[in-house]
Design an enzyme around this catalytic site. Structure first.
Site, PDB file in Angstrom:
ATOM      1  N   GLU A  18      11.595   7.323 -64.158  1.00 28.88           N
ATOM      2  CA  GLU A  18      11.687   6.370 -65.264  1.00 28.88           C
ATOM      3  C   GLU A  18      10.923   6.795 -66.511  1.00 28.88           C
ATOM      4  O   GLU A  18       9.685   6.880 -66.512  1.00 28.88           O
ATOM      5  CB  GLU A  18      11.184   4.994 -64.813  1.00 28.88           C
ATOM      6  CG  GLU A  18      11.362   3.914 -65.862  1.00 28.88           C
ATOM      7  CD  GLU A  18      11.121   2.514 -65.327  1.00 28.88           C
ATOM      8  OE1 GLU A  18      11.301   1.555 -66.089  1.00 28.88           O
ATOM      9  OE2 GLU A  18      10.753   2.384 -64.142  1.00 28.88           O
ATOM     10  N   LYS A  53       9.345 -13.186 -62.127  1.00 25.07           N
ATOM     11  CA  LYS A  53       9.384 -11.947 -61.366  1.00 25.07           C
ATOM     12  C   LYS A  53       7.982 -11.409 -61.197  1.00 25.07           C
ATOM     13  O   LYS A  53       7.129 -11.575 -62.076  1.00 25.07           O
ATOM     14  CB  LYS A  53      10.259 -10.896 -62.073  1.00 25.07           C
ATOM     15  CG  LYS A  53      10.275  -9.534 -61.391  1.00 25.07           C
ATOM     16  CD  LYS A  53      11.054  -8.488 -62.177  1.00 25.07           C
ATOM     17  CE  LYS A  53      10.957  -7.123 -61.492  1.00 25.07           C
ATOM     18  NZ  LYS A  53      11.691  -6.074 -62.206  1.00 25.07           N
TER      19      LYS A  53
END
Length: 398
Positions: free
Chosen positions: A202, A152
């Site tokens: 977040e 990723k």
């Protein structure tokens, strides 16, 4: 000003408007504002800076906080931001004074609408890289992932905005906070003449005594103004193989980083949803009990930073791909912003949904997690949706 001092031994009387008073009192350049679901913080002035040198950052922070406490400061804290690059200078200081208030979401005055700029500010906009170049970088990364080079990578792009006049940062901060009072809103100096301002969804990590909490996100979908379609998008995100895989990569990395610090670490098996004004996110709340109560919030945050949610995996390979693919320096973007006190308690948030202001310019950032199942069109659209958080606070659009 209506506000109250943070006190761990008593619950102070909180007057209506205490949190919004701190929000309204914010002034750029000298102040540092942070709001979370737990409290609102306004730091004024600088009592001590944190030096930038080769010694561990946790040691430098602890040394400054202990020195301030010995000098008579009753509850010193360090506030500011740490950049994405591990060797780049941070922007951390211990403010001269700190005022604490309740969470913005508990303040009835936060529901009052925020006024948009009058007169329709005209912004000159430059996309870096251009959407087609960004899409090509995503396609190249997908090809390399399918060949097994890495798992990723998070690729970002920026909008560089320039206006005839300097932006009204206090008004912009107020609009960001009022759009999502349950999130993490911040405005801190990020360098000479620069201000980092944003509203992140977040939490990287928080520490209170011997307990830690983290909330990794990964996997996103744009909100819809149509209620039925918005519900469908949320349901689809919860079942999306691509997004569930992206989220699992992040959660696994967080578990691996935090486990050595904990006697107990609880990680739910499946994610839930977190929503902002513009996005849905897959979310997992991680909690744990520390083995060593002397481990600080900043030490935990640095062990996590950068997570695959903002960098990729393996980390070293993802960093190299980012350096090859992004034609700009991230600076504070995808770093962390937050605070820590002399006891080691604190809160650190992932620096996303943000912009850096300097003079008459604003540089907005947005990124997307790229995995082998990604498409250039979808990831370009996701970054566009993430830009909306800030653009709407400015009364602007792409």
């Amino acid at each position: 000003m209506s506000a109250f001092l943070r006190d761990t031994t008593a619950t102070p009387f909180v007057s209506p408007g205490a949190a919004t008073a701190l929000l309204d009192a914010y002034r750029p350049a000298t102040d540092r504002f942070l709001a979370s679901p737990h409290h609102t913080l306004l730091g004024r002035g600088t009592a001590a800076g944190i030096p930038h040198d080769t010694r561990p950052l946790t040691w430098r922070v602890r040394n400054v906080l202990n020195a301030r406490r010995r000098a008579g400061a009753s509850a010193p804290v360090v506030v500011g931001s740490v950049p994405f690059a591990p060797d780049a200078p941070h922007s951390l200081v211990s403010p001269q004074s700190v005022q604490w208030g309740p969470p913005l979401r508990e303040d009835p005055l936060i529901a009052l609408p925020a006024l948009l700029p009058e007169g329709g500010t005209v912004w000159q906009v430059r996309e870096v890289p251009a959407p087609e170049q960004y899409g090509q970088a995503v396609a190249d990364a997908v090809t390399r992932m399918r060949s097994g080079e890495f798992t990723k990578v998070v690729l970002a792009r920026t909008l560089e905005l320039t206006s005839p006049d300097e932006p009204d940062l206090p008004a912009m901060l107020s609009r960001l906070a009022r759009r999502d009072p349950a999130g993490y809103t911040f405005a801190v100096p990020s360098g000479p003449g620069r201000t980092l301002i944003g509203a992140s969804p977040e939490l990287l990590v928080a520490r209170t005594g011997g307990r830690l909490t983290g909330n990794p996100l990964g996997g996103s979908a744009a909100r819809s103004t149509d209620l039925a379609e918005d519900v469908q998008r949320a349901a689809a995100l919860l079942e999306s193989p691509k997004d569930l895989h992206e989220h699992a990569v992040v959660v696994d990395a967080v578990r691996e980083a935090l486990a050595p610090f904990c006697t107990r670490l609880e990680v739910p098996e499946r994610p839930t949803l977190v929503r902002t004004a513009t996005m849905w996110h897959l979310s997992t709340t991680v909690t744990g009990e520390l083995t060593d109560p002397g481990v600080t919030a900043l030490e935990l945050a640095l062990a996590l930073h950068p997570t695959p949610a903002v960098c990729g995996t393996p980390t070293d390979v993802a960093r190299a791909v980012i350096a090859e693919s992004e034609p700009f320096d991230r600076g504070p973007y995808t770093g962390m912003v937050g605070w820590q006190d002399a006891d080691g308690d604190g809160e650190w948030v992932v620096t996303i949904r943000c912009a850096e202001a300097e003079g008459r310019s604003l540089r907005l950032f947005a990124g997307a997690g790229v995995v082998a199942a990604s498409s250039p069109e979808a990831e370009t659209a996701e970054t566009g949706a993430k830009f909306r958080t800030f653009l709407e606070a400015m009364g602007a659009s792409l």
